[in-house]
Design a protein around this motif. Structure first.
Motif, PDB file in Angstrom:
ATOM      1  N   GLY A   1      -2.523  -2.623   2.769  1.00  0.00           N
ATOM      2  CA  GLY A   1      -1.071  -2.521   2.840  1.00  0.00           C
ATOM      3  C   GLY A   1      -0.489  -2.998   4.159  1.00  0.00           C
ATOM      4  O   GLY A   1       0.697  -3.298   4.257  1.00  0.00           O
ATOM      5  N   GLN A   2      -1.330  -3.083   5.201  1.00  0.00           N
ATOM      6  CA  GLN A   2      -0.856  -3.529   6.519  1.00  0.00           C
ATOM      7  C   GLN A   2      -0.794  -5.059   6.645  1.00  0.00           C
ATOM      8  O   GLN A   2      -0.332  -5.579   7.650  1.00  0.00           O
ATOM      9  N   THR A   3      -1.297  -5.783   5.619  1.00  0.00           N
ATOM     10  CA  THR A   3      -1.259  -7.252   5.677  1.00  0.00           C
ATOM     11  C   THR A   3       0.196  -7.711   5.800  1.00  0.00           C
ATOM     12  O   THR A   3       1.048  -7.203   5.058  1.00  0.00           O
ATOM     13  N   PRO A   4       0.482  -8.635   6.743  1.00  0.00           N
ATOM     14  CA  PRO A   4       1.871  -9.082   6.881  1.00  0.00           C
ATOM     15  C   PRO A   4       2.409  -9.678   5.573  1.00  0.00           C
ATOM     16  O   PRO A   4       1.649 -10.279   4.814  1.00  0.00           O
ATOM     17  N   VAL A   5       3.668  -9.511   5.323  1.00  0.00           N
ATOM     18  CA  VAL A   5       4.459 -10.041   4.204  1.00  0.00           C
ATOM     19  C   VAL A   5       4.025  -9.467   2.838  1.00  0.00           C
ATOM     20  O   VAL A   5       4.787  -8.792   2.172  1.00  0.00           O
ATOM     21  N   VAL A   6       2.748  -9.760   2.408  1.00  0.00           N
ATOM     22  CA  VAL A   6       2.356  -9.382   1.041  1.00  0.00           C
ATOM     23  C   VAL A   6       1.741  -7.985   0.965  1.00  0.00           C
ATOM     24  O   VAL A   6       1.456  -7.482  -0.126  1.00  0.00           O
ATOM     25  N   GLY A   7       1.510  -7.342   2.141  1.00  0.00           N
ATOM     26  CA  GLY A   7       0.750  -6.097   2.206  1.00  0.00           C
ATOM     27  C   GLY A   7       1.190  -5.025   1.215  1.00  0.00           C
ATOM     28  O   GLY A   7       0.369  -4.491   0.458  1.00  0.00           O
ATOM     29  N   SER A   8       2.511  -4.741   1.194  1.00  0.00           N
ATOM     30  CA  SER A   8       2.968  -3.631   0.339  1.00  0.00           C
ATOM     31  C   SER A   8       2.700  -3.942  -1.139  1.00  0.00           C
ATOM     32  O   SER A   8       2.378  -3.053  -1.925  1.00  0.00           O
TER      33      SER A   8
ATOM     34  N   TYR B   1     -11.997   9.367  -3.016  1.00  0.00           N
ATOM     35  CA  TYR B   1     -10.536   9.306  -3.065  1.00  0.00           C
ATOM     36  C   TYR B   1      -9.966   8.834  -1.728  1.00  0.00           C
ATOM     37  O   TYR B   1      -9.185   7.881  -1.660  1.00  0.00           O
ATOM     38  N   TRP B   2     -10.403   9.511  -0.627  1.00  0.00           N
ATOM     39  CA  TRP B   2      -9.789   9.207   0.665  1.00  0.00           C
ATOM     40  C   TRP B   2     -10.260   7.878   1.235  1.00  0.00           C
ATOM     41  O   TRP B   2      -9.481   7.175   1.891  1.00  0.00           O
ATOM     42  N   ALA B   3     -11.521   7.508   0.951  1.00  0.00           N
ATOM     43  CA  ALA B   3     -12.000   6.192   1.420  1.00  0.00           C
ATOM     44  C   ALA B   3     -11.180   5.084   0.763  1.00  0.00           C
ATOM     45  O   ALA B   3     -10.787   4.106   1.410  1.00  0.00           O
ATOM     46  N   THR B   4     -10.893   5.243  -0.535  1.00  0.00           N
ATOM     47  CA  THR B   4     -10.107   4.226  -1.234  1.00  0.00           C
ATOM     48  C   THR B   4      -8.666   4.231  -0.736  1.00  0.00           C
ATOM     49  O   THR B   4      -8.052   3.171  -0.575  1.00  0.00           O
ATOM     50  N   ALA B   5      -8.132   5.447  -0.467  1.00  0.00           N
ATOM     51  CA  ALA B   5      -6.761   5.529   0.057  1.00  0.00           C
ATOM     52  C   ALA B   5      -6.683   4.771   1.387  1.00  0.00           C
ATOM     53  O   ALA B   5      -5.745   3.994   1.627  1.00  0.00           O
TER      54      ALA B   5
ATOM     55  N   ALA C   1      -6.882   0.996   0.693  1.00  0.00           N
ATOM     56  CA  ALA C   1      -5.620   0.484   0.139  1.00  0.00           C
ATOM     57  C   ALA C   1      -4.558   0.424   1.238  1.00  0.00           C
ATOM     58  O   ALA C   1      -3.763  -0.522   1.301  1.00  0.00           O
ATOM     59  N   ASN C   2      -4.559   1.433   2.140  1.00  0.00           N
ATOM     60  CA  ASN C   2      -3.575   1.421   3.234  1.00  0.00           C
ATOM     61  C   ASN C   2      -3.840   0.272   4.206  1.00  0.00           C
ATOM     62  O   ASN C   2      -2.904  -0.331   4.721  1.00  0.00           O
ATOM     63  N   ILE C   3      -5.140  -0.022   4.439  1.00  0.00           N
ATOM     64  CA  ILE C   3      -5.462  -1.162   5.323  1.00  0.00           C
ATOM     65  C   ILE C   3      -4.927  -2.451   4.698  1.00  0.00           C
ATOM     66  O   ILE C   3      -4.267  -3.254   5.351  1.00  0.00           O
TER      67      ILE C   3
ATOM     68  N   ILE D   1      -0.449  -3.074  -6.069  1.00  0.00           N
ATOM     69  CA  ILE D   1      -1.281  -3.599  -7.169  1.00  0.00           C
ATOM     70  C   ILE D   1      -2.604  -2.837  -7.223  1.00  0.00           C
ATOM     71  O   ILE D   1      -3.079  -2.435  -8.290  1.00  0.00           O
ATOM     72  N   LEU D   2      -3.198  -2.606  -6.022  1.00  0.00           N
ATOM     73  CA  LEU D   2      -4.489  -1.902  -5.975  1.00  0.00           C
ATOM     74  C   LEU D   2      -4.350  -0.487  -6.545  1.00  0.00           C
ATOM     75  O   LEU D   2      -5.173  -0.035  -7.342  1.00  0.00           O
ATOM     76  N   LYS D   3      -3.287   0.229  -6.119  1.00  0.00           N
ATOM     77  CA  LYS D   3      -3.140   1.625  -6.526  1.00  0.00           C
ATOM     78  C   LYS D   3      -2.533   1.754  -7.921  1.00  0.00           C
ATOM     79  O   LYS D   3      -2.587   2.823  -8.520  1.00  0.00           O
ATOM     80  N   GLY D   4      -1.952   0.686  -8.425  1.00  0.00           N
ATOM     81  CA  GLY D   4      -1.293   0.771  -9.734  1.00  0.00           C
ATOM     82  C   GLY D   4       0.000   1.550  -9.636  1.00  0.00           C
ATOM     83  O   GLY D   4       0.432   2.156 -10.609  1.00  0.00           O
ATOM     84  N   GLY D   5       0.621   1.567  -8.456  1.00  0.00           N
ATOM     85  CA  GLY D   5       1.886   2.283  -8.251  1.00  0.00           C
ATOM     86  C   GLY D   5       1.997   2.691  -6.799  1.00  0.00           C
ATOM     87  O   GLY D   5       1.241   2.199  -5.959  1.00  0.00           O
TER      88      GLY D   5
END
Ligand code: HEM
Length: 231
Positions: free
Chosen positions: A162-169, A151-155, A158-160, A174-178
């Protein structure tokens, strides 16, 4: 024995089996100079591990339940109750690690022998995409036991992303499905792991192998006259 040969002859006349066998499995590879020929078996090693992963994965999927309420228990059930279940899980887990290692070794041999050059650029590019797919297999498979580590490795993963500029969030969503990890994340990762990635990988490996047979295997690089003179 004679009956077997007659049966094979019968099949060969109707399907061209012998030619297919010779083209795929009895191909000539460059003559062995010391241990050079062993490096040419790394591609087949990748194929072997991929097939082992598919077989063990299908057997695991027969007892795995992709829902947050049951995933962890189903994995424990496979470990403790299913006949050879623990062995099967071990094989699939070690196979995943081994797959990354042999694919990288195969890639290194192609690189150091210059086998990525003309006319094999597309074979190389297919290989790069296959490598990314192998990484995606590892990432999606890691979550499936749905324990704390998974669980936490995937979290974190996904957070890493999420840090991608512009498209990260968007990528993280998309990865988390919400916004949060939950049922949608597990279902999504499961679908990717057992459906999308295997189909894509099988397709690309098929094209990769077709190109390998089409071009024939490359010769190991020869020393140039300058290198021979300087020795
Ligand atoms: C599941 C993954 C893969 C499988 C099953 C696979 C399979 C094979 C096989 C059986 C061969 C012929 C024998 C050999 O050279 O070892 C081959 C050749 C080749 N592979 Fe792969 N491969 C994979 C991944 C890759 C990767 C990641 C790359 C590079 C990024 C790559 C690039 C190449 C190239 C350029 C050749 C032609 C080599 C030559 O003609 O000498 N492959 N592959």
């Amino acid at each position: 024995m004679r009956n077997n040969r007659r049966l094979l002859g019968w099949l060969d006349e109707r399907t061209g089996l012998k030619k297919i066998w010779e083209t795929l499995f009895a191909r000539k590879i460059p003559e062995s100079k010391g241990s050079v020929a062993w490096f040419y078996t790394l591609g087949s090693a990748c194929l072997f591990v991929f097939v082992v992963q598919v077989i063990t994965g299908v057997l695991l999927a027969m007892n795995y339940v992709p829902s947050p309420d049951h995933a962890y228990d189903s994995v424990r059930f496979i470990d403790k109750q299913v006949f050879l279940g623990h062995f099967l899980r071990g094989l699939h887990k070690w196979g995943a690690t081994f797959m990354v290692v042999v694919v990288l070794l195969h890639m290194l041999r192609v690189y150091f022998m210059g086998a990525y050059k003309y006319p094999r650029e597309v074979t190389w590019m297919m290989g790069v995409v296959i490598l990314l797919l192998v990484m995606a297999f590892s990432f999606t498979g890691y979550l499936l036991p749905w324990d704390q580590k998974a669980y936490w490795a995937t979290a974190v993963g996904a957070n890493i992303a999420g840090q991608t500029p512009v498209v990260g969030s968007h990528v993280a969503k998309i990865l988390k499905g919400g916004e949060e990890m939950g049922v949608a994340t597990l279902t999504r990762f499961y679908a990717l792991h057992v459906l999308v990635l295997p189909i894509l990988t099988a397709l690309l490996v098929g094209i990769h192998l077709f190109l390998v047979v089409w071009h024939g295997i490359s010769e190991p690089p020869e020393k140039t006259n300058r290198q021979i003179e300087s020795n």
